[in-house]
Scaffold this active site. Structure first.
Site, PDB file in Angstrom:
ATOM      1  CB  CYS A  12       6.002  -4.523  -0.426  1.00 39.26           C
ATOM      2  SG  CYS A  12       6.092  -3.690   1.448  1.00 39.26           S
ATOM      3  CG  HIS A  41      -1.549  -2.500   9.840  1.00 39.58           C
ATOM      4  ND1 HIS A  41      -1.815  -2.136  11.025  1.00 39.58           N
ATOM      5  CD2 HIS A  41      -0.668  -1.465   9.599  1.00 39.58           C
ATOM      6  CE1 HIS A  41      -1.421  -1.139  11.355  1.00 39.58           C
ATOM      7  NE2 HIS A  41      -0.690  -0.498  10.278  1.00 39.58           N
ATOM      8  CB  CYS A  96      10.940   0.195   4.316  1.00 37.88           C
ATOM      9  SG  CYS A  96      11.023   0.139   2.703  1.00 37.88           S
ATOM     10  CD  GLU A 126       5.940   6.731   4.624  1.00 34.36           C
ATOM     11  OE1 GLU A 126       5.480   5.780   4.382  1.00 34.36           O
ATOM     12  OE2 GLU A 126       6.760   7.457   3.883  1.00 34.36           O
ATOM     13  CB  CYS A 193       7.585   3.008  -2.416  1.00 31.90           C
ATOM     14  SG  CYS A 193       7.387   1.168  -2.722  1.00 31.90           S
TER      15      CYS A 193
END
Ligand code: F3S
Length: 281
Positions: A12, A41, A96, A126, A193
């Site tokens: 992404c 990962h 990000c 996150e 997102c």
């Protein structure tokens, strides 16, 4: 054999950006480089960076004074950033931009006196980062059912936000429920997102029309595992592998069309190699 490869497979935008920043630091070759936690990962990519002498730190205070440390795409808690800044040479923030926007949006709302209602997974890196911007004025929940048990007060303003990879439909139901209860005392931050959703939708569409699906990506990558899950949920025979070497020709005996997708942390080279293996069957 015919192979249908998902257009959305692979990195992404946030992961690409984080890796670009890490590569740029490695290329400078003017300091030791480390990442706080695995940059993505994917064991193959991590092995490559290890061979380039990029250390992977478990804790912020593991950093050395001569190291430049990269913050990965998920972001980190504010207090961890402070510890990191004190213990290393320099911090390079590869959070990000969409996660950063969520962090700052929450910080802003808390500054205005709101109480945060965060839809996310407990213990996800996150989420730990997002929660740190709420200064303990927050409730974390993983479903509408869980939220319904939380006693809302008539005297305070609330802010609703979500972990970037959460389910949009469930978020809408949560929003509706809170609008009814809180009306003008609710502020909503749109932090979800589309990258995850687009990947899942394409995997579902592919799974419906192929003989089997191959999902490539790290076993510890949550979004890769979810791609395999949504594919299996369509009743489609699904192989989740990290590398094409794990597949064998006999798995695909008698099949004509196979679908191929990959998680947001799977490098293009591994997807290409898997596609080549399948096409040669
Ligand atoms: Fe960023 Fe969305 Fe990827 S929030 S890290 S672009 S899944």
């Amino acid at each position: 054999m015919e192979v249908h490869r998902a257009k959305t497979s692979g990195f992404c935008f946030g992961v690409s950006l984080a890796l670009e920043k890490l590569d740029a630091e490695v290329e400078k070759n003017d300091a030791k480089i480390a990442t706080l936690g695995p940059i993505i990962h994917n064991p193959q990519v991590l092995e490559q960076y290890k061979n380039m002498n990029v250390r992977c730190l478990e804790h912020a205070d593991d950093a050395n004074k001569d190291e430049r440390v990269i913050i990965r795409a998920h972001g980190i808690p504010r207090e961890t950033e402070t510890t990191l800044t004190d213990s290393c040479k320099e911090v390079v923030d590869a959070t990000c931009p969409k996660v950063k926007r969520a962090q700052l949006g929450i910080y802003n709302m808390i500054g205005k006196g709101c109480f945060l209602l965060l839809y996310g997974e407990k213990d996800h890196p996150e989420v730990r980062g997002l929660m740190s911007y709420a200064d303990d004025r927050a409730f974390l929940f993983n479903s509408l059912e869980e939220l319904k048990k939380f006693p809302l007060s008539a005297d305070i303003d609330y802010c609703l936000a979500a972990q970037t990879t959460q389910d949009r439909e469930e978020f809408s139901r949560i929003d509706e429920y809170l609008q009814e209860k809180l009306a003008e005392r609710l502020q909503v931050l749109n932090t979800i997102c589309n990258a995850t959703r687009e990947r899942q939708q394409e995997a579902i569409a592919l799974a419906k029309k192929v003989d089997a699906m191959v999902v490539v990506g790290g076993y510890s990558s949550g979004n890769t595992r979810r791609l395999a899950d949504v594919s299996r949920a369509q009743g489609c025979l699904t192989f989740h592998v990290e590398r094409p070497e794990e597949l064998s020709a006999s798995d695909f005996k008698g099949m004509k069309v196979v679908g191929l997708t990959a998680g947001a942390s799977t490098p293009r080279s591994i997807i290409d190699a898997t596609e080549e293996f399948l096409m040669n069957l």
